[in-house]
Design an enzyme around this catalytic site. Structure first.
Site, PDB file in Angstrom:
ATOM      1  N   SER A  95      -4.574  -4.010   4.697  1.00 15.38           N
ATOM      2  CA  SER A  95      -4.966  -3.928   3.407  1.00 15.38           C
ATOM      3  C   SER A  95      -5.750  -5.026   3.031  1.00 15.38           C
ATOM      4  O   SER A  95      -5.333  -6.100   3.070  1.00 15.38           O
ATOM      5  CB  SER A  95      -3.564  -3.589   2.564  1.00 15.38           C
ATOM      6  OG  SER A  95      -3.950  -3.649   1.310  1.00 15.38           O
ATOM      7  N   HIS A 104      -7.604  -0.598   4.962  1.00  9.28           N
ATOM      8  CA  HIS A 104      -6.739   0.428   3.916  1.00  9.28           C
ATOM      9  C   HIS A 104      -7.140  -0.383   2.569  1.00  9.28           C
ATOM     10  O   HIS A 104      -6.973  -1.537   2.239  1.00  9.28           O
ATOM     11  CB  HIS A 104      -5.159  -0.152   4.192  1.00  9.28           C
ATOM     12  CG  HIS A 104      -4.483   0.848   3.415  1.00  9.28           C
ATOM     13  ND1 HIS A 104      -4.087   2.191   3.548  1.00  9.28           N
ATOM     14  CD2 HIS A 104      -3.721   0.607   2.187  1.00  9.28           C
ATOM     15  CE1 HIS A 104      -3.463   2.678   2.731  1.00  9.28           C
ATOM     16  NE2 HIS A 104      -3.169   1.710   1.734  1.00  9.28           N
ATOM     17  N   ASP A 121      -6.875  -0.310  -1.315  1.00  8.53           N
ATOM     18  CA  ASP A 121      -5.989   0.186  -2.291  1.00  8.53           C
ATOM     19  C   ASP A 121      -6.855   0.136  -3.705  1.00  8.53           C
ATOM     20  O   ASP A 121      -7.192  -0.864  -4.264  1.00  8.53           O
ATOM     21  CB  ASP A 121      -4.745  -0.790  -2.532  1.00  8.53           C
ATOM     22  CG  ASP A 121      -3.842  -0.857  -1.302  1.00  8.53           C
ATOM     23  OD1 ASP A 121      -3.419   0.229  -1.206  1.00  8.53           O
ATOM     24  OD2 ASP A 121      -3.687  -1.881  -0.685  1.00  8.53           O
ATOM     25  N   MET A 134      -6.214   0.868  -7.790  1.00  6.94           N
ATOM     26  CA  MET A 134      -5.124   1.080  -8.586  1.00  6.94           C
ATOM     27  C   MET A 134      -5.752   1.027 -10.094  1.00  6.94           C
ATOM     28  O   MET A 134      -6.745   0.376 -10.063  1.00  6.94           O
ATOM     29  CB  MET A 134      -4.311  -0.015  -8.464  1.00  6.94           C
ATOM     30  CG  MET A 134      -3.691  -0.283  -7.275  1.00  6.94           C
ATOM     31  SD  MET A 134      -2.582  -1.704  -7.105  1.00  6.94           S
ATOM     32  CE  MET A 134      -2.294  -1.822  -5.375  1.00  6.94           C
ATOM     33  N   HIS A 148      -6.477   4.523  -0.381  1.00  2.64           N
ATOM     34  CA  HIS A 148      -5.253   4.900  -1.154  1.00  2.64           C
ATOM     35  C   HIS A 148      -5.408   4.855  -2.351  1.00  2.64           C
ATOM     36  O   HIS A 148      -5.499   4.032  -3.069  1.00  2.64           O
ATOM     37  CB  HIS A 148      -4.189   3.919  -0.565  1.00  2.64           C
ATOM     38  CG  HIS A 148      -2.862   4.149  -0.720  1.00  2.64           C
ATOM     39  ND1 HIS A 148      -1.760   3.361  -0.712  1.00  2.64           N
ATOM     40  CD2 HIS A 148      -2.206   5.112  -1.715  1.00  2.64           C
ATOM     41  CE1 HIS A 148      -0.819   3.682  -1.259  1.00  2.64           C
ATOM     42  NE2 HIS A 148      -0.934   4.808  -1.843  1.00  2.64           N
ATOM     43  N   MET A 156      -4.030   5.002  -6.045  1.00  2.00           N
ATOM     44  CA  MET A 156      -2.947   4.693  -6.931  1.00  2.00           C
ATOM     45  C   MET A 156      -3.109   4.980  -8.266  1.00  2.00           C
ATOM     46  O   MET A 156      -3.381   4.042  -8.999  1.00  2.00           O
ATOM     47  CB  MET A 156      -2.181   3.485  -6.507  1.00  2.00           C
ATOM     48  CG  MET A 156      -1.503   3.539  -5.166  1.00  2.00           C
ATOM     49  SD  MET A 156      -0.846   1.873  -4.717  1.00  2.00           S
ATOM     50  CE  MET A 156      -2.215   1.377  -3.772  1.00  2.00           C
ATOM     51  N   MET A 209       5.655   5.381   1.237  1.00  2.00           N
ATOM     52  CA  MET A 209       5.675   4.022   0.834  1.00  2.00           C
ATOM     53  C   MET A 209       7.136   3.346   1.246  1.00  2.00           C
ATOM     54  O   MET A 209       7.990   3.857   0.772  1.00  2.00           O
ATOM     55  CB  MET A 209       5.489   4.257  -0.642  1.00  2.00           C
ATOM     56  CG  MET A 209       4.041   4.409  -1.094  1.00  2.00           C
ATOM     57  SD  MET A 209       2.702   3.456  -0.584  1.00  2.00           S
ATOM     58  CE  MET A 209       3.120   1.877  -1.259  1.00  2.00           C
ATOM     59  N   ASP A 219       3.623   2.184   4.709  1.00  2.00           N
ATOM     60  CA  ASP A 219       2.725   0.705   3.538  1.00  2.00           C
ATOM     61  C   ASP A 219       3.800   0.093   2.897  1.00  2.00           C
ATOM     62  O   ASP A 219       4.487   0.747   1.980  1.00  2.00           O
ATOM     63  CB  ASP A 219       1.582   1.641   2.734  1.00  2.00           C
ATOM     64  CG  ASP A 219       0.761   0.802   2.041  1.00  2.00           C
ATOM     65  OD1 ASP A 219       1.213  -0.406   2.023  1.00  2.00           O
ATOM     66  OD2 ASP A 219      -0.072   1.259   1.309  1.00  2.00           O
TER      67      ASP A 219
END
Length: 219
Positions: free
Chosen positions: A7, A30, A32, A34, A63, A65, A134, A172
């Site tokens: 990540s 990965h 992320d 957000m 990913h 979020m 998660m 994760d």
């Protein structure tokens, strides 16, 4: 064969291209995303993911979020990301979204927060490419691995095996050389590791070590 997806949440955001080069031996990166609504943190958005796609030596495992995931997830698939995973808690129409992601050329993943049970979504396995359990509360890197998620991983593994669906089981959060063995033994096959890779003196060596431990435990 276990997959290690470092990540970049733990990487140096001012030098992302150099940080990506350090994990060229990984299976994917990965990424992320957000929005400070679905989770209490704000990271990067579509333009940065597009740029990462252009320079990354490995495929992108995005990913999301974010809250308005039904609207935005297809846009991330359009960047050329190898996989796009969204949280079922944020989607009003997860099956429709999964099919849209696949139609745009990405593998489709469904993510579950720690408190979200896996059982209501087992009937969707045939629609998925990836299921993400998660193992921390999403939002911040560096959190300890929640061992209370191991039974959930085992139940997911059993359901995937029973369904015959070719679904990768990803974990994760808090994945390290100390915890990856437990997750692999429980049935996970794809491992997201942030600080365990980027806080290491040699990220490439850390990736290899994590893969070896997971392969041995999962074999």
């Amino acid at each position: 064969m276990s997959a290690i997806n470092p990540s970049i949440l733990s990487a140096d955001f001012a030098n992302l291209e150099a940080e990506l080069a350090k994990i060229a031996t990984a299976d994917a990166v990965h990424v992320d995303v957000m929005d400070n609504h679905f989770v209490p943190n704000l990271t990067i958005g579509l333009p940065v993911v597009q740029r990462i796609q252009e320079v990354s030596p490995v495929p992108l495992d995005v990913h999301l979020m974010i809250t308005d995931v039904d609207r935005w997830a297809p846009e991330y698939a359009d960047t050329g990301a190898a996989s796009v995973t969204f949280h079922v808690e944020a989607s009003a129409a997860p099956i429709r979204l999964v099919r849209e992601l696949r139609a745009r050329g990405s593998r489709a993943g469904l993510a579950l927060r720690p408190a979200t049970p896996v059982e209501p979504y087992l009937d969707l396995l045939a629609e998925l490419d990836l299921l993400l359990v998660m193992t921390v509360e999403p939002g911040f890197g560096g959190q300890p691995f929640l061992e209370t998620m191991l039974p959930k991983i085992r139940r997911a593994r059993s359901a995937i095996d029973g369904s015959g669906a070719a679904v990768a089981l990803q974990v994760d959060g808090g994945v390290s050389v100390e915890t990856i063995e437990q997750a692999a033994e429980a049935g996970a096959t794809v491992f997201v590791a942030g600080s365990a890779v980027y806080n290491s003196p040699d990220p490439a060596e850390a990736v290899q070590m994590l893969r070896q431990i997971a392969d041995h435990a999962g074999g």
